[in-house]
Enzyme design. Structure first.
Site, mmCIF file in Angstrom:
data_model
loop_
_atom_site.group_PDB
_atom_site.id
_atom_site.type_symbol
_atom_site.label_atom_id
_atom_site.label_comp_id
_atom_site.label_asym_id
_atom_site.label_seq_id
_atom_site.Cartn_x
_atom_site.Cartn_y
_atom_site.Cartn_z
ATOM 1 N N HIS A 74 0.931 -1.468 0.072
ATOM 2 C CA HIS A 74 -0.024 0.039 -0.256
ATOM 3 C C HIS A 74 0.738 1.228 0.065
ATOM 4 O O HIS A 74 0.212 2.353 -0.188
ATOM 5 C CB HIS A 74 -0.883 -0.140 1.184
ATOM 6 C CG HIS A 74 -1.477 -1.137 1.505
ATOM 7 N ND1 HIS A 74 -1.099 -2.313 2.287
ATOM 8 C CD2 HIS A 74 -2.417 -1.863 0.852
ATOM 9 C CE1 HIS A 74 -2.071 -3.322 2.280
ATOM 10 N NE2 HIS A 74 -2.826 -3.250 1.503
ATOM 11 N N GLU A 126 -3.242 3.037 2.042
ATOM 12 C CA GLU A 126 -2.507 3.568 0.874
ATOM 13 C C GLU A 126 -2.857 5.370 0.996
ATOM 14 O O GLU A 126 -2.171 5.807 0.601
ATOM 15 C CB GLU A 126 -3.255 3.125 -0.341
ATOM 16 C CG GLU A 126 -2.815 3.670 -1.769
ATOM 17 C CD GLU A 126 -3.571 3.256 -3.089
ATOM 18 O OE1 GLU A 126 -4.035 2.087 -2.965
ATOM 19 O OE2 GLU A 126 -3.623 4.362 -3.856
ATOM 20 N N SER A 223 -9.727 -2.946 0.028
ATOM 21 C CA SER A 223 -10.539 -2.126 -0.734
ATOM 22 C C SER A 223 -11.083 -2.732 -2.097
ATOM 23 O O SER A 223 -12.365 -2.487 -2.178
ATOM 24 C CB SER A 223 -9.713 -0.901 -0.890
ATOM 25 O OG SER A 223 -10.352 0.341 -1.753
ATOM 26 N N SER A 266 -5.943 -9.374 -3.756
ATOM 27 C CA SER A 266 -5.301 -9.848 -2.860
ATOM 28 C C SER A 266 -5.707 -11.251 -2.315
ATOM 29 O O SER A 266 -5.012 -11.968 -1.450
ATOM 30 C CB SER A 266 -5.135 -8.931 -1.864
ATOM 31 O OG SER A 266 -6.294 -8.665 -1.458
#
Ligand code: SF4
Length: 320
Positions: A74, A126, A223, A266
């Site tokens: 991130h 991030e 996210s 991910s």
């Protein structure tokens, strides 16, 4: 019942690279290797690396002097970089190169004397890393309402960047609002939303009209995984985000025939396979893979870990 599989789904090039950096660091220097924040937002990945000798920390003060630390995909603020230097830590940076690209944009626009607005989600690492690229701070907006309430110093010297993993459609609404309110605002040269986020959302949009239930495999902290569920739900399909097959609830299948499955950037494919195996025990007779964009993106590894990041010669920017 039938499972319909979105394409592409799961791991992106940035996640592949981040995991490989931790694995190579473990192989080269031995355990423990410290990792600042979850290397990527996925419990399975983090548990697997922890079992191999990675120690996940949030504050660099928790790393004993002289040890090796990996920054997560991130990205981190300039302050965190400076802290690592002061503490004498050996650093390997697993920041996704597409996040670094946004950091570089921020630095360039600051040098041009512009104030910068970031479109992103409050509290996401991030966003904290990108906002920490500018000593003078930046404005954060999440919604069109935030844009309307924003007070800036000079509306003629503004620029904006976005988080890489936003909903493409929601981000467009917010950036359109920014351009309406501040007609002189400078846009990024290329969209900051990354190729993997764009492709996975497009794939769910293509899949949704063919399904009556959508299951997204991904962690609640991810996210881009959350955005995939929202994309399906906005198209009127019942949609759930699940960490793994163990969170699946049999009652979701009541009256359903076609179950769309995808995974965040991910989430490892093994979790998708386990979900499909479970669905097969619940009446799924076939699995149909949809056509979709083929991704061939690769990012180079850091030099100290056997890569050639300095030259960047192995970057393939296909479809970025
Ligand atoms: S989702 Fe995009 S920005 Fe995030 S790691 Fe993957 S490629 Fe990089």
């Amino acid at each position: 019942m039938e499972v319909i599989l979105a394409q592409p789904r799961g791991f992106c090039a940035g996640v592949d690279r981040a995991i490989e950096i931790v694995e190579r660091a473990l192989a080269q220097f031995g355990a423990p290797i410290y990792v600042r924040h979850e290397i990527v937002h996925n419990k399975y990945v983090v548990d697997d690396l922890r079992a191999k000798g990675a120690i996940f920390i949030e504050e660099l003060q928790d790393v004993p002097p002289g040890n090796t630390v990996v920054f997560s995909a991130h990205g981190v603020s300039q302050l965190v970089r400076a802290q690592a230097h002061e503490l004498g830590l050996v650093v390997f940076d697993a920041t996704c190169p597409l996040v670094t690209k946004v950091h570089v944009e921020v630095a360039k626009m600051r040098r041009e004397g512009r104030e910068i607005i970031m479109v992103g989600h409050h509290g996401h690492p991030e966003v904290e890393g990108t906002m920490g690229q500018s000593e003078q701070g930046m404005y954060l907006v999440e919604t069109v309402g935030d844009v309307e309430r924003l007070v800036v110093a000079d509306e003629h010297r503004l620029a904006y960047v976005t988080q890489t993993t936003l909903s493409v459609d929601d981000a467009k609404e917010v950036t359109e609002a920014l351009k309406r309110r501040f007609p002189d605002i400078m846009e990024p040269k290329r969209n900051d939303i990354c190729y993997a986020t764009q492709n996975r959302q497009d794939a769910v949009k293509f899949m949704a009209p063919q399904c009556d239930l959508i299951l997204i495999v991904g962690s609640p902290t991810s996210s881009n995984s959350n955005r995939l569920r929202e994309v399906g739900a906005k198209l009127g399909v019942e949609a759930y985000l699940i960490e793994s097959a163990s969170e699946f609830r049999p009652e979701w299948l009541a009256g359903k025939k076609r179950i769309g499955v995808s995974a965040g950037a991910s989430a490892p494919e093994i979790l998708v396979e386990e979900l499909i195996e479970l669905l097969k025990t619940r009446g799924v007779a076939s699995v149909r893979k949809l056509p979709g964009v083929e991704e061939h993106v690769q990012f180079p590894l850091p030099v100290g870990l056997g890569g050639n990041e300095e030259r960047g010669s192995s970057i393939s920017h296909d479809s970025i």
